[in-house]
Design a protein around this motif. Structure first.
Motif, PDB file in Angstrom:
ATOM      1  N   ASP A 122       7.895 -11.137   1.258  1.00  0.00           N
ATOM      2  CA  ASP A 122       7.088 -12.430   1.559  1.00  0.00           C
ATOM      3  C   ASP A 122       6.889 -13.099  -0.049  1.00  0.00           C
ATOM      4  O   ASP A 122       7.541 -13.326  -1.121  1.00  0.00           O
ATOM      5  CB  ASP A 122       5.687 -11.673   0.784  1.00  0.00           C
ATOM      6  CG  ASP A 122       4.484 -12.092   0.862  1.00  0.00           C
ATOM      7  OD1 ASP A 122       3.987 -13.459   0.625  1.00  0.00           O
ATOM      8  OD2 ASP A 122       3.339 -11.620   0.431  1.00  0.00           O
ATOM      9  N   VAL A 123       7.478 -14.978   0.229  1.00  0.00           N
ATOM     10  CA  VAL A 123       7.545 -15.619  -0.173  1.00  0.00           C
ATOM     11  C   VAL A 123       6.274 -16.173  -0.880  1.00  0.00           C
ATOM     12  O   VAL A 123       6.901 -17.200  -1.488  1.00  0.00           O
ATOM     13  CB  VAL A 123       8.682 -17.139   0.392  1.00  0.00           C
ATOM     14  CG1 VAL A 123      10.085 -16.013   1.306  1.00  0.00           C
ATOM     15  CG2 VAL A 123       7.492 -17.593   1.434  1.00  0.00           C
ATOM     16  N   TRP A 124       5.823 -15.757  -0.388  1.00  0.00           N
ATOM     17  CA  TRP A 124       4.269 -15.861  -1.191  1.00  0.00           C
ATOM     18  C   TRP A 124       3.816 -14.848  -2.548  1.00  0.00           C
ATOM     19  O   TRP A 124       2.647 -14.913  -2.863  1.00  0.00           O
ATOM     20  CB  TRP A 124       3.089 -16.488  -0.248  1.00  0.00           C
ATOM     21  CG  TRP A 124       3.474 -18.463  -0.148  1.00  0.00           C
ATOM     22  CD1 TRP A 124       4.221 -19.043   0.861  1.00  0.00           C
ATOM     23  CD2 TRP A 124       3.295 -18.815  -1.420  1.00  0.00           C
ATOM     24  NE1 TRP A 124       3.774 -20.163   0.551  1.00  0.00           N
ATOM     25  CE2 TRP A 124       3.689 -20.402  -0.564  1.00  0.00           C
ATOM     26  CE3 TRP A 124       2.771 -19.156  -2.511  1.00  0.00           C
ATOM     27  CZ2 TRP A 124       3.596 -21.800  -1.432  1.00  0.00           C
ATOM     28  CZ3 TRP A 124       2.466 -20.335  -3.526  1.00  0.00           C
ATOM     29  CH2 TRP A 124       2.948 -21.737  -2.281  1.00  0.00           C
ATOM     30  N   ILE A 143       8.453  -3.549  -1.081  1.00  0.00           N
ATOM     31  CA  ILE A 143       7.502  -4.864  -0.912  1.00  0.00           C
ATOM     32  C   ILE A 143       8.654  -5.598  -2.079  1.00  0.00           C
ATOM     33  O   ILE A 143       8.408  -5.725  -2.445  1.00  0.00           O
ATOM     34  CB  ILE A 143       5.863  -5.123  -0.800  1.00  0.00           C
ATOM     35  CG1 ILE A 143       5.367  -7.019  -0.791  1.00  0.00           C
ATOM     36  CG2 ILE A 143       5.702  -4.322  -1.586  1.00  0.00           C
ATOM     37  CD1 ILE A 143       4.674  -6.969  -0.965  1.00  0.00           C
ATOM     38  N   ILE A 144       9.573  -6.989  -1.384  1.00  0.00           N
ATOM     39  CA  ILE A 144       9.355  -8.189  -2.827  1.00  0.00           C
ATOM     40  C   ILE A 144       8.848  -9.741  -2.870  1.00  0.00           C
ATOM     41  O   ILE A 144       7.891  -9.781  -1.884  1.00  0.00           O
ATOM     42  CB  ILE A 144      10.731  -8.642  -2.273  1.00  0.00           C
ATOM     43  CG1 ILE A 144      11.974  -7.520  -2.276  1.00  0.00           C
ATOM     44  CG2 ILE A 144      11.141  -9.443  -3.021  1.00  0.00           C
ATOM     45  CD1 ILE A 144      13.248  -7.973  -0.810  1.00  0.00           C
ATOM     46  N   HIS A 181       7.945   1.208  -5.033  1.00  0.00           N
ATOM     47  CA  HIS A 181       8.730   0.093  -3.458  1.00  0.00           C
ATOM     48  C   HIS A 181       7.842  -1.657  -4.038  1.00  0.00           C
ATOM     49  O   HIS A 181       8.472  -2.272  -2.904  1.00  0.00           O
ATOM     50  CB  HIS A 181       7.114   0.593  -2.748  1.00  0.00           C
ATOM     51  CG  HIS A 181       7.472   1.500  -1.479  1.00  0.00           C
ATOM     52  ND1 HIS A 181       6.465   2.778  -0.769  1.00  0.00           N
ATOM     53  CD2 HIS A 181       8.282   2.392  -1.695  1.00  0.00           C
ATOM     54  CE1 HIS A 181       6.732   3.091  -0.300  1.00  0.00           C
ATOM     55  NE2 HIS A 181       8.138   3.438  -1.228  1.00  0.00           N
ATOM     56  N   ILE A 182       7.637  -1.368  -5.200  1.00  0.00           N
ATOM     57  CA  ILE A 182       7.751  -3.206  -5.563  1.00  0.00           C
ATOM     58  C   ILE A 182       9.004  -3.310  -6.193  1.00  0.00           C
ATOM     59  O   ILE A 182       9.894  -2.877  -6.868  1.00  0.00           O
ATOM     60  CB  ILE A 182       6.429  -3.011  -6.294  1.00  0.00           C
ATOM     61  CG1 ILE A 182       5.058  -2.781  -6.094  1.00  0.00           C
ATOM     62  CG2 ILE A 182       6.483  -4.361  -7.759  1.00  0.00           C
ATOM     63  CD1 ILE A 182       4.613  -2.620  -7.335  1.00  0.00           C
ATOM     64  N   PRO A 213      12.904  -3.165 -10.059  1.00  0.00           N
ATOM     65  CA  PRO A 213      14.063  -4.227  -9.502  1.00  0.00           C
ATOM     66  C   PRO A 213      13.809  -5.320  -9.338  1.00  0.00           C
ATOM     67  O   PRO A 213      12.837  -5.955  -8.983  1.00  0.00           O
ATOM     68  CB  PRO A 213      14.654  -3.637  -8.140  1.00  0.00           C
ATOM     69  CG  PRO A 213      13.969  -2.310  -8.423  1.00  0.00           C
ATOM     70  CD  PRO A 213      12.483  -2.020  -8.999  1.00  0.00           C
ATOM     71  N   VAL A 214      14.840  -6.684  -9.128  1.00  0.00           N
ATOM     72  CA  VAL A 214      14.704  -7.900  -9.083  1.00  0.00           C
ATOM     73  C   VAL A 214      15.632  -8.331  -7.858  1.00  0.00           C
ATOM     74  O   VAL A 214      17.374  -8.076  -8.244  1.00  0.00           O
ATOM     75  CB  VAL A 214      15.147  -7.919 -10.488  1.00  0.00           C
ATOM     76  CG1 VAL A 214      15.356  -9.753  -9.779  1.00  0.00           C
ATOM     77  CG2 VAL A 214      13.986  -8.284 -11.677  1.00  0.00           C
ATOM     78  N   LEU A 215      15.204  -8.855  -6.943  1.00  0.00           N
ATOM     79  CA  LEU A 215      15.829 -10.266  -6.328  1.00  0.00           C
ATOM     80  C   LEU A 215      16.374 -11.210  -6.478  1.00  0.00           C
ATOM     81  O   LEU A 215      14.964 -11.915  -6.765  1.00  0.00           O
ATOM     82  CB  LEU A 215      15.088  -9.870  -4.758  1.00  0.00           C
ATOM     83  CG  LEU A 215      15.939 -10.667  -3.364  1.00  0.00           C
ATOM     84  CD1 LEU A 215      17.400 -10.118  -2.699  1.00  0.00           C
ATOM     85  CD2 LEU A 215      14.857 -10.512  -2.364  1.00  0.00           C
ATOM     86  N   LEU A 216      17.682 -11.264  -6.467  1.00  0.00           N
ATOM     87  CA  LEU A 216      18.115 -12.856  -6.523  1.00  0.00           C
ATOM     88  C   LEU A 216      18.744 -13.817  -5.369  1.00  0.00           C
ATOM     89  O   LEU A 216      19.353 -12.979  -4.638  1.00  0.00           O
ATOM     90  CB  LEU A 216      18.797 -12.830  -7.606  1.00  0.00           C
ATOM     91  CG  LEU A 216      19.130 -14.814  -7.741  1.00  0.00           C
ATOM     92  CD1 LEU A 216      18.091 -15.487  -8.909  1.00  0.00           C
ATOM     93  CD2 LEU A 216      20.549 -14.196  -9.837  1.00  0.00           C
TER      94      LEU A 216
END
Length: 277
Positions: A122-124, A143-144, A181-182, A213-216
Motif C-alpha cells: 500500500d503506497v499510502w 502488508i507493506i 505480517h507488518i 522488517p523494512v522494504l526499500l
C-alpha cells in the motif's frame, strides 16, 4: 541484527526472511509507468516478465496497474480492477513465488486476494482507504506500509515518518493484522524532495531499528538520476544498486527493483560480506 519471518500460503508458495536480502521484482502492468510503461501490460507480456524475474532470482513479484509516476492520473478502484482482471490470473499462474499487489484501494486489494494474491503493498500506508487494514486482516496477508505525504513540509523528516508509521501500525493491529505480517517502507520518491530522499537514505538505520522488517524501493527514482547528471530512468540501474546496498548496510530486509538479475548478483556479495559468520 537480522529479522526472521517465514510465511506460507495455501497454494504452496512460501517466503522466508533471514538468510539473504529479499528481492521484489517490479511488474508494471501499466501503459504509462516511468521507465517501462506499456512493456508488460498484456497477459502474455506480464506472464513472460514474471517468469523471467523469477528465473533471475526474485523472491516476490509486485504487480501494479496504476502508474504512480509524478503527474500520472489516478485510477478509481473500478478502473484498477478492470486492468488487473486481465493480468492477475496469468501472473499468479506464471509465478512460483508470492505475488504482492500494489494498490491503495481496499476494493482492489479485496479482489486481488480473492483471486489468490499473497501480499499487500500500500503506497499510502493505510492512510488513504479506511477499509484497507480490515481487508488485510480478513485475508491474513502480510502488508507493506509505505510512507507517503501530500506535501514535503516536515519538521524532522524521520520523526515525522515514525509518527506516520506508528499511526498505521496501530490501525492495522486494531483491525486484527498480525504483528508478524507488518512491514515498513520509507517511501523513497514519494512526498519528498530530492534532498529529503537522500537524507532518508542516509538515516535508514533509524527505521530498521524497529522490530518490523523494512522494504526499500529506490529503483530508478529521480534522485538517482539527478546524482548521475540527469540520466533517464532506464539508465539508473547501477545507481539503484548503490542505493540498495546502502540500505542493506543499514539493515533493510527487502529491495524492490526493476533489474532483478543485476541486484541478485550485487546483493549476493553484500550479503556474503555482512551475513557470513
Amino acid at each position: 541484527m537480522y529479522k526472521r519471518r517465514q510465511y506460507s500460503w495455501s497454494d504452496g508458495k512460501t517466503l522466508q526472511l533471514f538468510a539473504h536480502t529479499l528481492i521484489m521484482g517490479i511488474l508494471n502492468g501499466t501503459p504509462d509507468s516511468l521507465s517501462d510503461g506499456g512493456q508488460h501490460n498484456t497477459p502474455e507480456l506480464a506472464a513472460a516478465w514474471t517468469r523471467q524475474m523469477v528465473a533471475d532470482g526474485a523472491d516476490v513479484i509486485d504487480l501494479g496497474v496504476e502508474s504512480t509516476r509524478p503527474g500520472s492520473t489516478p485510477l478509481t478502484a473500478e478502473q484498477e480492477i478492470e486492468r488487473l482482471s486481465i493480468l492477475i490470473d496469468p501472473v499468479l499462474e506464471a509465478s512460483s513465488v508470492p505475488v504482492s499487489i500494489d494498490t491503495y484501494h481496499a476494493k482492489t486489494a479485496d479482489y486481488a486476494f480473492s483471486k489468490g494474491a499473497h501480499i499487500l503493498n500500500d503506497v499510502w500506508g493505510l492512510h488513504y482507504d479506511p477499509d484497507m487494514a480490515a481487508v488485510a486482516a480478513k485475508y491474513h496477508v502480510p502488508i507493506i506500509i509505505m510512507h507517503n505525504s501530500n506535501d514535503t513540509n516536515y519538521g524532522d523528516i524521520i520523526e515525522d515518518m515514525k509518527a506516520f508509521f506508528f499511526s498505521a501500525v496501530d490501525k492495522a493491529l486494531k483491525e486484527g493484522v498480525q504483528p508478524q505480517h507488518i512491514w515498513l517502507d520509507p517511501g523513497i520518491g514519494f512526498g519528498k524532495t530530492g534532498a529529503q530522499n537522500i537524507e532518508v537514505m542516509q538515516r535508514l538505520g533509524e527505521i530498521t531499528a524497529y522490530e518490523y522488517p523494512v522494504l526499500l524501493a529506490p529503483s530508478r527514482k529521480g534522485f538517482i538520476g539527478s546524482m548521475l547528471g540527469g540520466l533517464p530512468p532506464e539508465e539508473r540501474d547501477e545507481g539503484t544498486v548503490a542505493a540498495c546496498i546502502t540500505g542493506v548496510f543499514q539493515g533493510v530486509d527487502m529491495v524492490r527493483v526493476h533489474n532483478v538479475l543485476m541486484h541478485k548478483r550485487a546483493l549476493a556479495v553484500a550479503d556474503g560480506l555482512l551475513r557470513s559468520e
